[in-house]
Design a protein around this motif. Structure first.
Motif, PDB file in Angstrom:
ATOM      1  N   ILE A 178       0.774  -1.235  -0.248  1.00 39.12           N
ATOM      2  CA  ILE A 178       0.080   0.122   0.065  1.00 39.12           C
ATOM      3  C   ILE A 178       0.754   1.333  -0.109  1.00 39.12           C
ATOM      4  CG2 ILE A 178      -1.597   1.239   1.433  1.00 39.12           C
ATOM      5  CD1 ILE A 178      -2.941  -1.612   1.983  1.00 39.12           C
ATOM      6  N   LYS A 182      -0.482   3.324  -2.867  1.00 41.02           N
ATOM      7  CA  LYS A 182      -1.645   4.467  -3.082  1.00 41.02           C
ATOM      8  C   LYS A 182      -1.008   5.938  -3.260  1.00 41.02           C
ATOM      9  CE  LYS A 182      -4.509   5.678   0.354  1.00 41.02           C
ATOM     10  NZ  LYS A 182      -5.387   5.671   1.665  1.00 41.02           N
ATOM     11  N   LEU A 187      -6.107   4.414  -6.159  1.00 41.81           N
ATOM     12  CA  LEU A 187      -6.883   3.775  -5.079  1.00 41.81           C
ATOM     13  C   LEU A 187      -6.510   2.234  -4.968  1.00 41.81           C
ATOM     14  CD1 LEU A 187     -10.357   5.357  -5.605  1.00 41.81           C
ATOM     15  CD2 LEU A 187      -8.668   6.186  -4.501  1.00 41.81           C
ATOM     16  N   VAL A 188      -6.758   1.852  -3.526  1.00 36.90           N
ATOM     17  CA  VAL A 188      -6.353   0.558  -3.278  1.00 36.90           C
ATOM     18  C   VAL A 188      -7.650  -0.187  -2.612  1.00 36.90           C
ATOM     19  CG1 VAL A 188      -5.165  -1.055  -1.726  1.00 36.90           C
ATOM     20  CG2 VAL A 188      -3.673   0.920  -2.960  1.00 36.90           C
ATOM     21  N   ASP A 209      -7.991   2.208   0.788  1.00 39.69           N
ATOM     22  CA  ASP A 209      -9.311   2.973   0.577  1.00 39.69           C
ATOM     23  C   ASP A 209     -10.367   2.205   0.644  1.00 39.69           C
ATOM     24  OD1 ASP A 209      -8.127   5.633  -0.763  1.00 39.69           O
ATOM     25  OD2 ASP A 209      -7.025   3.982  -1.804  1.00 39.69           O
TER      26      ASP A 209
END
Ligand SMILES: Cc1ncc(COP(=O)(O)O)c(C=O)c1O
Length: 389
Positions: A178, A182, A187-188, A209
């Motif tokens: 992440i 990110k 977005l993740v 997210d």
């Protein structure tokens, strides 16, 4: 504590005595006490469905969400109930807008239903799926991070990461991933289908997210109990796949009512979490399952002369062990059929990168002797079950 699990707690589940159930990972298995709680809710609903839906359900669902939120160390307002992780992924992917040329990055260890959902979005929007090829077997987390990082680009809008992969049973290095993935425009979404119950979760601290997880796998909830967590600053754009009365009344509210349905699996989540206290507490159960998965994997790999797919640091309650070389050209379904028809062993087998692997699960009711039966069945494999088909 640990010694009192395994065979000693199997009576809590309704599993047949004449099968070896080494595949908790696919669909979970629910204890009788939790099913009784689910049926209690269903009976209450049928006493007066109108009263139930209008007056009983809203506060009961708020309580269930609060129970689950405490367990996940999350704010109840950031959680929506869904039926399964596939539903959580669908809600996010169908809510976000994608433009022609946008890239959605997944890994080669990702779950097929999730990739299919991305293909659906491709057809609708012109966005494209990009697959980071993660090697397997793995000797550490570095190869995962390298594969994901080298596939990021200015066009990557969404990265879908598994917390624990399905075919390779690998715990992914989410923090590192992440951190590199990110950004303001990227977005993740974490697919945590296997994580609740297997890992000690602090969902907001993960930094994604979106995070979806199943309670019906390792938390042993009734089937159809899952959640979608969305970071507060992303909630305005995320809606359930089925829009109903609460549209535009707020994230958690929208997910609370998506039309008439049986909510008893969600309402039983508090009882599910509480169940683990009756068998020694979740930390002890987790330690038992992880210890058993490791013991069984080492025993199988040593008997078969093959390797375990991942190091212990990337494993939880599941492990993949390579099958001996002579299985390479035998279709996975043929191997599965013989293990089931001749030995009553329920265990998934699949080829990954051309090599044949078996994935074992270690649940609280499993014990080491069951994997010894699997060991011997593979050593004695004849292929005769498939000959009959
Ligand atoms: C990584 C992963 N994602 C998603 C799913 C889908 O779970 P469900 O069928 O409950 O939606 C699974 C199921 O095994 C999985 O392993």
């Amino acid at each position: 504590m640990v010694a009192s699990l395994g065979q000693a707690v199997r009576h809590h589940w309704g599993l047949r005595d004449d099968i070896l159930f080494l595949n908790h990972g696919s669909y979970g298995a629910t204890p009788k006490a939790v099913l009784a709680e689910q049926r209690r809710w269903q009976a209450l609903m049928e006493e007066n469905p109108v009263n139930f839906m209008r007056r009983v359900l809203p506060p009961a669902l708020a309580q269930a969400r609060a129970d689950l939120a405490r367990f996940l160390r999350a704010d109840p307002g950031d959680l929506g109930f869904v039926e399964n992780a596939t539903g959580g992924v669908n809600a996010v992917l169908r809510s976000l807008g994608f433009a022609q040329g946008d890239e959605i990055l997944v890994t080669s260890h990702g779950y097929n239903a999730v990739k299919q959902t991305v293909h659906f979005i491709e057809e609708k929007s012109g966005a494209v799926i990009r697959i980071a090829e993660v090697p397997f077997p793995l000797d550490g987390p570095g190869a995962i991070t390298a594969a994901v990082t080298s596939n990021l680009s200015d066009r990557t809008r969404l990265v879908i990461l598994d917390h624990i992969t399905s075919p390779t049973a690998t715990i992914q290095p989410l923090k590192e991933l992440i951190a590199v993935c990110k950004s303001e425009k990227r977005l993740v979404l974490v697919d945590g289908a296997h994580a609740p119950g297997m890992l000690d979760l602090d969902v907001p601290a993960i930094g994604a997210d979106f995070y979806t997880g199943n309670c019906h796998k390792w938390l042993c909830a009734p089937k159809g109990c899952a959640f979608l967590w969305v970071a507060p600053d992303r909630q305005a754009s995320i809606h359930p796949t089925t829009i109903s009365h609460p549209f535009r009344t707020g994230f958690a509210e929208e997910f609370s009512w998506t039309g008439t349905r049986d909510a008893s699996a969600w309402l039983s989540v508090g009882a599910t979490i509480g169940f683990f206290d009756t068998i020694g507490g979740l930390p002890a159960v987790r330690a038992y399952c992880q210890g058993l998965a490791t013991e069984a994997a080492e025993m199988l790999s040593s008997a078969w002369g093959t390797r375990i797919g991942t190091p212990a640091s990337l494993r939880g309650n599941m492990a993949t062990i390579r099958l001996p070389e002579r299985f390479r050209d035998i279709p996975a379904q043929t191997i599965l059929d013989e293990l089931w028809e001749r030995h009553r062993i329920e265990v998934p087998v699949h080829h990954f990168g051309g090599d044949p692997w078996v994935r074992i699960s270690a649940a609280p009711y499993n014990h080491i002797q069951e994997y010894e039966v699997l060991r011997n069945a593979v050593l004695a494999y004849s292929g005769t079950a498939s000959d009959r088909n």
